[in-house]
Design a protein around this motif. Sequence first.
Motif, PDB file in Angstrom:
ATOM      1  N   PRO A 207       0.889  -1.212  -0.006  1.00  0.00           N
ATOM      2  CA  PRO A 207      -0.073  -0.031  -0.010  1.00  0.00           C
ATOM      3  C   PRO A 207       0.907   1.303   0.145  1.00  0.00           C
ATOM      4  N   ASN A 281      -2.277   1.475  -5.057  1.00  0.00           N
ATOM      5  CA  ASN A 281      -3.333   1.899  -4.103  1.00  0.00           C
ATOM      6  C   ASN A 281      -2.783   2.143  -2.691  1.00  0.00           C
ATOM      7  N   ASP A 282      -3.775   2.986  -1.819  1.00  0.00           N
ATOM      8  CA  ASP A 282      -3.274   3.301  -0.324  1.00  0.00           C
ATOM      9  C   ASP A 282      -3.889   2.334   0.444  1.00  0.00           C
ATOM     10  N   HIS A 283      -4.527   1.035   0.268  1.00  0.00           N
ATOM     11  CA  HIS A 283      -5.267   0.346   1.257  1.00  0.00           C
ATOM     12  C   HIS A 283      -4.878  -1.138   1.210  1.00  0.00           C
ATOM     13  N   ARG A 284      -4.428  -1.767  -0.182  1.00  0.00           N
ATOM     14  CA  ARG A 284      -4.291  -2.915  -0.225  1.00  0.00           C
ATOM     15  C   ARG A 284      -3.176  -3.477  -0.972  1.00  0.00           C
TER      16      ARG A 284
END
Length: 344
Positions: A207, A281-284
């Motif tokens: 992430p 991406n910033d989450h996964r």
Amino acid sequence: MEAVAEPRRVQTLVDAGISRLPSRYIQPLELRPDPRRCGIDVGGIPVIDLSLSAGDPVPAIACASRDWGAFQVVNHGVSSRLLEEMKSVGSSFFSSPMEAKLRFACDPRSPASEGYGSRMLSNDDGVLDWRDYFDHHTLPVSRRNPSRWPDFPTNYRDTILEYSDGIKKLAQTLLHMISQSVGLPPSYIEDAVGEVYQNITVSYYPPCPQPELALGLQSHSDMGAITLLIQDDVPGLEVLKDDEWAVVHPLSGAIVVILSDQTEVITNGQYKSAVHRAIVNDHRPRLSVAAFYDPSKTRKIYPAPQLVTKNSPRKYREVLYGDYVSSWYSKGPEGKRNIDALLI
């Protein structure tokens, strides 16, 4: 020559809890993902069924190779069990303690050296990709040295060996079909490539705190003949078509086929190597496994004489593949500028 200072693994930056992207990972404005285009689907790459019951896949491969330079294949003969094991051992490695992973660190002074790393290029002043990777030298068999590969999980090395052999068979099958689709003998491209040099690269994209500023893998076309790629269920791979970035949506059991530069040269430009990139991406986290099917560095590559005619003159100069590789790693990718340098 001064030693190259190796940057920290991207994973260590994430584990440290950074909230802002270090400057070395910030892409120039013109290369960043366009937030206005995020979520816009310009049409997925073709999906081709290779099963006997689906009929002759060669016409569909011809269309996809001409229009996209990339496609996905299903019913391809590589077992779903092996695909899942390959992704599983890769994921297990990257989730292991850093101290254990660093036992298999690659040489930061040598581009594309085998092992665990973060930077692929030899220059030390470029923007870095938001990616860690493990690169395995798997073919020819004389290049294999499993002692350089992780011994955790316990089935890691056996899985790499099985995957190497299985994916080679599929690459050969696809190259035969690609040769046939331009009117060449089935084995033409395979014979032109000669003894195959296969690398298997597992890429891990953690992430990213500011994904709009970074790229997991910058825009490029691959150097060799063909690349076969599998990915987990997190989108991130994009292919450039008609100046738009198309997301390659993960499809369970599918293998992504990416035509590379030497196939473009051999087909005299009838087929194009695909420009592609990876966004983050910033989450996964995201994981992919790419198997590169390349010539040896002593192989000379040139357009097939059968495809050079009065109406289709020769478009590319002959190139020694080792020189091509050296140019790619010294200059960097930047789309297709390396193959464009061969244009007549």
